[in-house]
Design an enzyme around this catalytic site. Structure first.
Site, PDB file in Angstrom:
ATOM      1  N   ARG A 166       0.952  -1.151  -0.066  1.00 26.33           N
ATOM      2  CA  ARG A 166      -0.037  -0.105  -0.158  1.00 26.33           C
ATOM      3  C   ARG A 166       0.802   1.238   0.067  1.00 26.33           C
ATOM      4  NH1 ARG A 166      -2.027  -3.651  -1.150  1.00 26.33           N
ATOM      5  NH2 ARG A 166      -3.915  -4.780  -0.442  1.00 26.33           N
ATOM      6  N   SER A 236      -9.949   0.299   4.647  1.00 25.55           N
ATOM      7  CA  SER A 236      -9.110  -0.091   5.403  1.00 25.55           C
ATOM      8  C   SER A 236      -8.568   1.068   5.959  1.00 25.55           C
ATOM      9  CB  SER A 236      -8.026  -0.988   5.053  1.00 25.55           C
ATOM     10  OG  SER A 236      -8.745  -2.553   4.900  1.00 25.55           O
ATOM     11  N   GLU A 331      -3.584   3.841   6.473  1.00 25.86           N
ATOM     12  CA  GLU A 331      -3.622   3.920   5.140  1.00 25.86           C
ATOM     13  C   GLU A 331      -3.982   5.216   4.206  1.00 25.86           C
ATOM     14  OE1 GLU A 331      -5.592   0.616   1.773  1.00 25.86           O
ATOM     15  OE2 GLU A 331      -4.631  -0.197   3.597  1.00 25.86           O
TER      16      GLU A 331
END
Length: 356
Positions: A166, A236, A331
């Site tokens: 990510r 998320s 994130e």
């Protein structure tokens, strides 16, 4: 000179999937590179803060934005057929899920595991999006970026993008230096299914098609994830932490914790499991809450303020750190009144005043 659609002092609620109801000084929709260059030149000349946004699926605005939000709607898909591969050139304003459907319908296979991931192509490269065994880096051939300094377009090969879990060079070093214009995607004609645990239950018979995988992934995501049209969220909120083997072994001895060995010797730990085992099940700050089906997701149930969402995230961070000695890494990107806010300024073990 350029046909540019813009609005002043309007709500950005529909421009971010968290659906926080803040405003921006100006919102401009651009559909071509020339318009983008024109707006960026104005911002540079008059020192106007600016933010380039796709679907707003990975940001949390913390205050009213005192600058220009440039909404990227630069679209277009070019496909070249080679003897062994399909080469796609996709502009950054295209939606990722639309690309997955489009290629699948053309018989170009390989993106089906990433069905229903929200956001645009530009953020796919920035975030190195992924799901069910497939990450953007696995199909990336190159990324075209435009420099803010001289408006030149540079093609960066896959290895130069520093993709990781990510993450990419565009999320860090290059965040304030360039904008993703387009990406190159390379898909093999010799398709092989990417098998993941939930898929094995559906493999009757053993052969499974790309269309079936697409449908299964879509069904799983629809069942397990909040509907963006009804519940504000950014997917998320935290990453699954990746920690050293020695630290992981201690935790595994103490708890029945899900873990996933990585190729570099590190261990990925289930962030959702960590949150669930911190007795945070029913915690809610205003309308900000933890999504019960997937604990890594924070939701805006109705009218949560960004401060409520941030406060909830900070509480989760501190509890996980105290109990497991693991730093959960957000994130999402945090956007202040004029710029992106460093995560390190917002998350700490101590109960600091919220900074934004």
């Amino acid at each position: 000179m350029y046909k540019i659609k813009y609005f002043s002092n309007l709500s950005i609620k529909d421009l971010n999937t968290f659906r926080v109801d803040l405003t921006a000084k100006k919102i401009i929709f651009i559909k071509n590179i020339k318009s983008l260059i024109y707006i960026l030149q104005i911002c540079k000349l008059y020192q106007i803060p600016h933010l380039i946004l796709g679907e707003g699926s990975n940001v949390l605005f913390l205050k009213n934005y005192q600058g220009i939000i440039i909404v990227n709607r630069i679209k277009g898909i070019k496909i070249v057929e080679k003897s062994n591969n399909w080469l796609l050139h996709v502009f950054s304003g295209e939606k990722w899920h639309d690309l997955v459907k489009y290629t699948l319908n053309l018989g170009i296979l390989g993106l089906e595991n990433s069905a229903l991931i929200p956001g645009c192509i530009g953020s796919a490269a920035i975030q190195n999006i992924g799901a069910y065994g497939l990450e953007f880096k696995d199909v990336c051939h190159y990324v075209d970026v435009m420099s803010f300094k001289n408006n030149s377009i540079i093609r960066m090969n896959k290895n130069s993008c520093k993709f990781s879990y990510r993450n990419s060079i565009f999320k860090n070093q290059y965040y304030s230096e360039c904008v993703v214009i387009a990406v190159g995607i390379k898909l093999s004609k010799k398709w092989q299914p990417l098998i993941f645990s939930e898929l094995e239950n559906h493999m009757k018979p053993k052969f499974i098609s790309a269309h079936q995988i697409f449908n299964i992934v879509s069904k799983i995501r629809t069942k397990n994830l909040p509907n963006l049209k009804k519940i504000g969220n950014a997917g998320s909120f935290f990453k699954n932490p990746i920690i050293k083997k020695k630290h992981a072994e201690k935790l595994i001895c103490l708890y029945n914790i899900p873990y996933y060995p990585q190729s570099d010797g590190l261990i990925k730990i289930s962030g959702g499991w960590l949150i669930e085992h911190c007795n945070l099940k029913n915690i809610q700050i205003g309308d900000a809450a933890i999504y019960q089906k997937k604990k890594l997701i924070l939701i805006n149930k109705k009218k949560a303020t960004p401060q409520e969402i941030l406060q909830l995230a900070q509480i989760i961070y501190r509890h996980v750190l105290k109990k497991f000695n693991i730093h959960l890494e957000p994130e999402v990107d945090f956007i202040g009144s004029i710029k992106k806010i460093k995560t390190s300024d917002l998350f700490t073990l101590k109960n600091k005043k919220i900074i934004y």
